[in-house]
Design a protein around this motif. Structure first.
Motif, PDB file in Angstrom:
ATOM      1  N   GLY A 126       9.347   6.195   9.721  1.00 14.79           N
ATOM      2  CA  GLY A 126       8.443   5.502  10.540  1.00 14.79           C
ATOM      3  C   GLY A 126       7.653   4.419   9.856  1.00 14.79           C
ATOM      4  O   GLY A 126       6.469   4.131  10.234  1.00 14.79           O
ATOM      5  N   CYS A 127       8.143   3.827   8.752  1.00 15.50           N
ATOM      6  CA  CYS A 127       7.553   2.872   8.029  1.00 15.50           C
ATOM      7  C   CYS A 127       7.153   1.524   9.042  1.00 15.50           C
ATOM      8  O   CYS A 127       7.878   1.086   9.411  1.00 15.50           O
ATOM      9  N   ALA A 128       5.541   1.448   8.944  1.00 15.56           N
ATOM     10  CA  ALA A 128       5.216   0.342   9.749  1.00 15.56           C
ATOM     11  C   ALA A 128       5.573  -0.936   9.551  1.00 15.56           C
ATOM     12  O   ALA A 128       5.653  -2.027  10.070  1.00 15.56           O
ATOM     13  N   ALA A 129       6.096  -1.120   8.233  1.00 14.67           N
ATOM     14  CA  ALA A 129       6.339  -2.454   7.815  1.00 14.67           C
ATOM     15  C   ALA A 129       7.722  -2.748   8.265  1.00 14.67           C
ATOM     16  O   ALA A 129       8.083  -4.226   8.137  1.00 14.67           O
ATOM     17  N   LEU A 130       8.511  -1.919   8.642  1.00 11.39           N
ATOM     18  CA  LEU A 130       9.839  -2.261   9.249  1.00 11.39           C
ATOM     19  C   LEU A 130       9.580  -2.790  10.914  1.00 11.39           C
ATOM     20  O   LEU A 130      10.739  -3.500  11.291  1.00 11.39           O
ATOM     21  N   THR A 131       8.459  -2.661  11.378  1.00  9.58           N
ATOM     22  CA  THR A 131       8.386  -3.261  12.620  1.00  9.58           C
ATOM     23  C   THR A 131       8.812  -4.605  12.658  1.00  9.58           C
ATOM     24  O   THR A 131       9.518  -5.202  13.660  1.00  9.58           O
ATOM     25  N   GLN A 132       8.407  -5.486  11.777  1.00  6.53           N
ATOM     26  CA  GLN A 132       8.749  -6.857  11.811  1.00  6.53           C
ATOM     27  C   GLN A 132      10.039  -7.298  11.625  1.00  6.53           C
ATOM     28  O   GLN A 132      10.574  -8.480  11.826  1.00  6.53           O
ATOM     29  N   HIS A 133      10.828  -6.121  11.077  1.00  5.59           N
ATOM     30  CA  HIS A 133      12.203  -6.551  10.877  1.00  5.59           C
ATOM     31  C   HIS A 133      13.039  -5.857  11.566  1.00  5.59           C
ATOM     32  O   HIS A 133      14.235  -5.672  11.560  1.00  5.59           O
ATOM     33  N   ALA A 134      12.823  -5.105  12.663  1.00  6.46           N
ATOM     34  CA  ALA A 134      13.533  -4.328  13.619  1.00  6.46           C
ATOM     35  C   ALA A 134      14.476  -5.215  14.349  1.00  6.46           C
ATOM     36  O   ALA A 134      15.812  -4.646  14.321  1.00  6.46           O
ATOM     37  N   ARG A 135      14.455  -6.399  14.685  1.00  4.93           N
ATOM     38  CA  ARG A 135      15.444  -7.166  15.218  1.00  4.93           C
ATOM     39  C   ARG A 135      16.818  -7.296  14.258  1.00  4.93           C
ATOM     40  O   ARG A 135      17.719  -7.421  14.737  1.00  4.93           O
TER      41      ARG A 135
ATOM     42  N   GLN B 146       0.868  -1.086   0.064  1.00  2.00           N
ATOM     43  CA  GLN B 146      -0.047  -0.010  -0.014  1.00  2.00           C
ATOM     44  C   GLN B 146       0.800   1.274  -0.068  1.00  2.00           C
ATOM     45  O   GLN B 146       0.321   2.205  -0.333  1.00  2.00           O
ATOM     46  N   THR B 147       2.185   1.238   0.367  1.00  2.00           N
ATOM     47  CA  THR B 147       2.855   2.430   0.683  1.00  2.00           C
ATOM     48  C   THR B 147       4.358   2.152  -0.034  1.00  2.00           C
ATOM     49  O   THR B 147       4.925   0.791  -0.049  1.00  2.00           O
ATOM     50  N   VAL B 148       5.192   3.137  -0.415  1.00  2.00           N
ATOM     51  CA  VAL B 148       6.585   2.841  -0.774  1.00  2.00           C
ATOM     52  C   VAL B 148       7.146   2.672   0.361  1.00  2.00           C
ATOM     53  O   VAL B 148       8.237   1.702   0.418  1.00  2.00           O
ATOM     54  N   GLY B 149       6.899   2.873   1.841  1.00  2.00           N
ATOM     55  CA  GLY B 149       7.633   2.451   2.774  1.00  2.00           C
ATOM     56  C   GLY B 149       7.659   0.838   3.347  1.00  2.00           C
ATOM     57  O   GLY B 149       8.655   0.373   3.468  1.00  2.00           O
ATOM     58  N   GLN B 150       6.295   0.316   2.776  1.00  2.00           N
ATOM     59  CA  GLN B 150       6.138  -1.129   2.938  1.00  2.00           C
ATOM     60  C   GLN B 150       7.111  -1.768   1.886  1.00  2.00           C
ATOM     61  O   GLN B 150       7.777  -2.696   2.138  1.00  2.00           O
ATOM     62  N   MET B 151       7.079  -1.047   0.452  1.00  2.00           N
ATOM     63  CA  MET B 151       7.849  -1.976  -0.330  1.00  2.00           C
ATOM     64  C   MET B 151       9.395  -1.812  -0.142  1.00  2.00           C
ATOM     65  O   MET B 151       9.932  -2.975  -0.279  1.00  2.00           O
ATOM     66  N   PHE B 152       9.952  -0.726   0.259  1.00  2.00           N
ATOM     67  CA  PHE B 152      11.248  -0.607   0.763  1.00  2.00           C
ATOM     68  C   PHE B 152      11.545  -1.316   1.929  1.00  2.00           C
ATOM     69  O   PHE B 152      12.896  -1.858   2.016  1.00  2.00           O
ATOM     70  N   SER B 153      10.766  -1.576   2.745  1.00  2.00           N
ATOM     71  CA  SER B 153      11.163  -2.132   4.131  1.00  2.00           C
ATOM     72  C   SER B 153      11.391  -3.504   3.956  1.00  2.00           C
ATOM     73  O   SER B 153      12.163  -4.286   4.268  1.00  2.00           O
ATOM     74  N   ASN B 154      10.331  -4.128   2.948  1.00  2.00           N
ATOM     75  CA  ASN B 154      10.674  -5.513   2.651  1.00  2.00           C
ATOM     76  C   ASN B 154      12.061  -5.815   1.736  1.00  2.00           C
ATOM     77  O   ASN B 154      12.632  -6.785   1.894  1.00  2.00           O
ATOM     78  N   PHE B 155      12.181  -4.692   0.886  1.00  2.00           N
ATOM     79  CA  PHE B 155      13.459  -4.761   0.245  1.00  2.00           C
ATOM     80  C   PHE B 155      14.692  -4.697   1.116  1.00  2.00           C
ATOM     81  O   PHE B 155      15.772  -5.530   1.069  1.00  2.00           O
ATOM     82  N   VAL B 156      14.624  -3.787   2.145  1.00  2.00           N
ATOM     83  CA  VAL B 156      15.662  -3.862   3.414  1.00  2.00           C
ATOM     84  C   VAL B 156      15.992  -5.290   3.883  1.00  2.00           C
ATOM     85  O   VAL B 156      17.145  -5.632   3.900  1.00  2.00           O
ATOM     86  N   ALA B 157      14.883  -5.834   4.237  1.00  2.00           N
ATOM     87  CA  ALA B 157      14.896  -6.980   4.831  1.00  2.00           C
ATOM     88  C   ALA B 157      15.564  -7.989   4.315  1.00  2.00           C
ATOM     89  O   ALA B 157      16.268  -8.808   4.559  1.00  2.00           O
TER      90      ALA B 157
END
Length: 1070
Positions: A866-875, A828-839
């Motif tokens: 503050g991308c919410a999708a990064l939350t699951q990849h914080a560790r 839904q957002t670019v942050g979600q796309m990029f957070s998955n890419f980072v992980a």
């Protein structure tokens, strides 16, 4: 304690010293020489070395190597010893008054003996030993407490003049050596001496300077052309004239001889380079003292010698060395003739060191002394800015010297040497108020321009490097800073006209014209872009001459190199064309257009660059003429004549022409929107078509670099068009999408590791497309995001440009919506796309040193948004940050440090952002690049993503990171890693950046929490960090110092405390 001069060493110690000297100088084995060197170095630091060295020097059978070594040892011992009542350091020498006198008599005797030996044997080693003994005598004179400073010279003269046991020629040699080296030693920084004693010694030497000059004159008349004695005498004159007044007994005979030596011809081989250099130093220092004395006895010789120097610098049979020495003398005289007035009541710097140390300086502990010294320097700089410059000028000497330097310049002397005095005049220009001086300087400046042309004409201009061309420009700009360019422009233009007329009639005539064009190009930056200056008519006349020259055909005999040089001059002057009328600007444009298709590519390229510069500064005035249409027609039919051999980074001629055309996109502020759209479409369509055609052929047959540069140019023009129209545009939006699709297709083809430059240019285009998203909208953003993700997957090793593009998207638009991916990707957002890419890609990026900084910067951007999708990849992100803080430097280390502190501060800054950066004020510009970035002073702001604080979207991420940091104590672990980085885990050069990062974390955490986490990170007594014996009490005291109020206000103090405790740059891991 027994004195070092007592005979208390055994014969075998002297024998050992002699043996090691022999091995050091003559052994064939490197190991043996190294062993002897270590032994000698250790022995010469002991008190026994005094007696041993003197004893060997007094032996009849002492070898040449032993004599030189022992004489040098005595000199160095005297130079570094400190006369004390009690010996508290190894360098201290404790002598009674009788022992000082005994030492002096022994050195005097050795000096006489070796002067006799040097005369008798003609041995160079004996003369070298004598030089060292003369230096030792000079050091002794400065150090010996009972030797009155006012009696030093008289004692030496009496001792060596009235010694009946020494032959006359040996006396001459002794006196010459002593007088040459005494003044040098007293002014030497390496002489360890109390400032008060040095001050007294120098006062005593100054008082005796007239006596010394008289003796030197007598010695000069008795030396009988002995080159060694002459060298000593010249060296003595130069060293004494440097610090004392010699005008009361001016040594005319010596100065006459020095000038003759400087000006002598090289062919006779009479004078060595060393002797000529010493003669030049003596001439420079002695004649400089004649300037400010109006006595005819001094002004007459000064005028005579300056005339002699000027005459000889122009002679063709003189070598470059001789001309250089004469130029040095004339330049020094010119600079001495314009000096700042001395201030009698100027305060003495109480914290100066070395030769500038005050005699009454009070001892201060080193730690405090350095701080006081820094404060003093700041105060002096502040006073220097506030103080008005007050100068005094000897106009007669200054003008004559500058004019003589013009002759030297025309004779081939380097321009930096010949025009050096002008740079000093620039510094004091504001204080020059004499109209007669300014008038005289104008005449000299005009001659300087002519001399520069002659100078350039003898150079190999084709082989001239860019550095020397820049030096020519810098030097001449100093001249026209003092004398406005309009004062010399008339003569310069008339000279160009005359040389063009005579060029075909005289040999090398066009060479002179080319040289004048080179000088004119160097002066191009000195013309101001205004139309009110008095020099405008002169400037218009100059442009007319250049246009006539450039439009002249080969049928009148104008060489191609002249046409090329003229084109580059017109390009350099284009920014100053505001004073030209519309008709004149059109004339220049037409002249340039006629040469765009010249069969000689270099001429066409020069015309193309000049045309681009003209369009940049005069597009609005050319828009209503036929110039844009003519340029467009040329561009549409292949562009200007193409160069076949372009260097890396040089743009193609058609690309330069495209830049010219972009300046006409909106022409004037009143241009209609449909006209602007049509102009953009006309430029962009062919470029996009060429970009698409590249994809259809093999990569090695496509010029991707050129096509991408062209595409970047038109995309930037579209941005300006959007800003001008301030409304949506269907045509431009479609163009942007077409361009994005063309780049998508190209990125799938550019996959070879050799395509580094192509990927670099794709980065340019992608960033330009990102800027257009604000006008075009989600459709363009979707294409860009898809291209970045897919192209990276195809060739991660070339994916840096795409990662940087993602970062710019977040920095520019934040975690914005991405319509069109919900059903297919669940995004839904670019942050979600990029957070998955980072992980997916962060764990592998550290294998590539170029990709590492880009990927970590993208990770920081997703975190700060503050991308919410990064939350699951914080560790995962925290663990990767910990891994990165080891054995890394430069850009990768900087990226790792920034990610670490962002993670440490994220729970706070994602919830509540301070109104100002609390650490910014404490950061100093000299603290490093990260300090500049943290404080907001960095120039690299494009990828700087702001914190998305006070937003409900950021809360889950802040909570998750806080849980990982606190519950798992990752904050303590990461702070410990940062401390270990400062203790050697990172390169020593990173200490400033680490300090800036820790200071920033402190400013966010606050005193209480930062001290708590820091204490935990340092560990207890059993931890052994940072050193095995560091105790908890040591750590507690250090934390108090580190977190002091002064360190809070100044991060440099914070860094010093950090560096002192953790080892800093030299200690490394402990």
């Amino acid at each position: 304690m027994s004195a070092p001069l007592e005979v208390r060493i055994e014969h075998d110690q002297v024998s050992a010293l002699r043996s090691h000297i022999l091995s050091f100088y003559s052994a064939t084995s490197g190991d043996v020489r190294e062993s002897s060197e270590r032994w000698l170095t250790t022995f010469t630091r002991t008190q026994d070395s005094w007696h041993a060295a003197l004893s060997i020097l007094e032996l009849e059978d002492a070898s040449e190597a032993e004599s030189v070594f022992c004489a040098r040892t005595i000199h160095m011992l005297l130079r570094r010893c400190v006369a004390k009542e009690a010996r508290t350091q190894a360098s201290h020498a404790v002598f009674s008054d009788d022992e000082w006198h005994t030492l002096r008599e022994r050195i005097f005797s050795l000096t006489r003996a070796y002067s006799i030996k040097a005369i008798r044997t003609k041995s160079q080693h004996a003369r070298t030993t004598l030089t060292q003994l003369a230096l030792a005598t000079s050091a002794l004179a400065c150090k010996m407490p009972s030797w009155e400073p006012m009696d030093i010279v008289s004692t030496l003269l009496f001792t060596f003049q009235n010694d009946s046991s020494t032959p006359t020629d040996s006396k001459l040699l002794c006196l010459c050596a002593l007088l040459a080296l005494l003044a040098q030693e007293a002014n030497c920084r390496d002489l360890s001496i109390h400032p008060a004693r040095r001050e007294c010694v120098l006062d005593g030497l100054k008082a005796a300077s007239s006596d010394v000059m008289i003796v030197l004159e007598q010695l000069a008349q008795s030396c009988q052309n002995d080159a060694s004695l002459i060298s000593y005498i010249l060296e003595a004159l130069a060293s004494w004239a440097e610090f004392s007044n010699i005008t009361q007994a001016f040594p005319s005979v010596i100065v006459d001889g020095a000038v003759q030596i400087v000006c002598s011809s090289e062919g006779d081989g009479q004078h060595s380079s060393t002797l000529k250099q010493r003669a030049a130093n003596a001439t420079r220092t002695s004649l400089s003292q004649c300037i400010w004395y109006r006595s005819e006895n001094l002004r007459g010789p000064l005028a005579q010698h300056m005339a002699t120097l000027r005459k000889h610098v122009m002679m063709h049979n003189k070598s470059s060395e001789t001309r250089h020495l004469i130029t040095e003398i004339l330049s020094a005289l010119a600079m001495e003739a314009c000096r700042e007035k001395e201030i009698d009541n100027r305060d003495v710097n109480p914290y100066a060191t070395g030769l500038q140390a005050a005699g009454d300086r009070v001892y201060v502990k080193y730690s405090k002394f350095k701080d006081l010294q820094r404060q003093q320097k700041k105060a002096e700089k502040k006073l220097a800015k506030a103080r008005a410059i007050d100068i005094e000028v000897d106009e007669e000497v200054l003008i004559y010297a500058l004019d003589s330097l013009n002759d030297a310049l025309a004779a081939g002397v380097a321009i930096g040497s010949a025009l050096e005095p002008w740079s000093k005049l620039v510094d004091v220009y504001s204080a020059i108020s004499s109209n007669s001086l300014l008038s005289s300087l104008t005449t000299v400046a005009s001659r300087c321009m002519s001399a520069s042309v002659v100078h350039a004409s003898v150079l190999n201009l084709d082989a001239l490097d860019d550095q020397y061309k820049e030096e020519i420009g810098d030097c001449l700009r100093d001249v026209v800073t003092i004398v406005p360019i309009d004062h010399v422009l008339h003569d310069f233009t008339e000279g160009l006209k005359a040389e063009i007329e005579m060029s075909s009639k005289v040999q090398d005539g066009w060479k002179i014209v080319r040289a004048r064009l080179v000088i004119l190009l160097a002066l191009a930056k000195s013309f101001k872009n205004d139309d009110a200056g008095a020099h405008r008519p002169l400037f218009i006349s100059l442009v007319d001459v250049l246009c006539i020259l450039f439009s002249a055909g080969e049928d009148v005999g104008v060489p191609h190199i002249i046409l090329e040089s003229t084109a580059w001059v017109l390009a350099g002057l284009a920014s100053s064309f505001a004073c030209l009328s519309d008709a004149q600007i059109v004339r220049v444009a037409n002249v340039l257009i006629e040469r765009l298709r010249h069969y000689e590519a270099l001429i066409a390229r020069g015309a193309c660059v000049a045309m681009m510069k003209l369009c940049e500064h005069a597009a609005a005035r050319l828009a209503s003429t036929d110039v844009p249409a003519r340029l467009a027609a040329i561009h549409a039919t292949g562009g200007p004549t193409a160069s076949h051999n372009l260097r890396l980074g040089q743009e193609h001629e058609s690309t330069i022409m495209l830049r010219s055309l972009t300046f006409f996109v909106f022409k004037t502020d009143r241009a209609e929107n449909d006209v602007v759209e049509h102009a953009c479409v006309t430029l962009a369509d062919p470029v996009i078509s060429i970009m698409r055609s590249c994809v259809r052929v093999a990569p090695h047959e496509s010029d991707y670099v050129r096509s991408l540069v062209d595409l970047d140019i038109v995309l930037q023009a579209m941005q300006k068009a959007y800003a001008h129209m301030n409304t949506e545009s269907i045509l431009l939006g479609a163009l942007a999408l077409n361009a994005a699709h063309a780049v998508t297709a190209a990125s799938s083809k550019i996959l070879s590791p050799e395509n580094v430059e192509e990927r670099f240019k794709i980065g340019w285009v992608m960033k330009a497309l990102v800027d257009l998203v604000r006008y075009v909208g989600n459709d363009l953003l979707k294409v860009i995001v898809t291209t970045c993700i897919d192209a990276y997957a195809l060739a991660p090793e070339l994916g840096q440009c795409y990662v940087e593009t993602m970062t710019i998207i977040l920095a520019t638009y934040g975690d914005c919506a991405l319509i069109g991916f919900e059903e297919s990707h669940g995004i839904q957002t670019v942050g979600q796309m990029f957070s998955n890419f980072v992980a997916e890609n962060l764990p592998t990026c550290m294998d590539d040193p170029d990709l590492w900084p880009a990927m970590f910067t993208l990770t920081r951007a997703t975190l700060r948004c503050g991308c919410a999708a990064l939350t699951q990849h914080a560790r995962l992100v925290i663990e990767m940050s910990k891994r990165s803080l080891r054995g890394v430097s430069n850009d990768a280390a900087a990226a790792s440090l920034l990610l670490a502190i962002d993670l440490l501060c994220a729970p706070t800054l994602l919830v509540s952002l301070p109104t100002n950066n609390p650490s910014a004020v404490a950061m100093h510009a000299g603290l490093g690049r990260l300090a500049a970035e943290i404080s907001g002073q960095s120039s690299k702001r494009r990828t700087d993503c702001s914190w998305n604080a006070c937003c409900a979207q950021s809360a889950p991420l802040a909570a998750e990171i806080n849980d990982e940091l606190v519950r798992c104590e990752s904050n303590i672990a990461m702070l410990r890693l940062l401390l270990e980085c400062a203790n050697g885990a990172m390169a020593p050069s990173m200490i400033s950046d680490i300090a800036a990062c820790l200071h920033y974390v402190w400013s966010i955490y606050g005193d209480v929490y930062f001290v708590h986490v820091l204490t935990r990170a340092l560990g207890d007594d059993s931890d052994g960090f940072p050193k095995p014996k560091t105790t908890s009490e040591d750590k507690r005291l250090w934390i108090e110092t580190l977190c002091s109020e002064d360190a809070r206000k100044d991060a440099r103090l914070f860094k010093r405390s950090l560096k002192a405790f953790l080892g800093g740059k030299k200690v490394g891991m402990n």
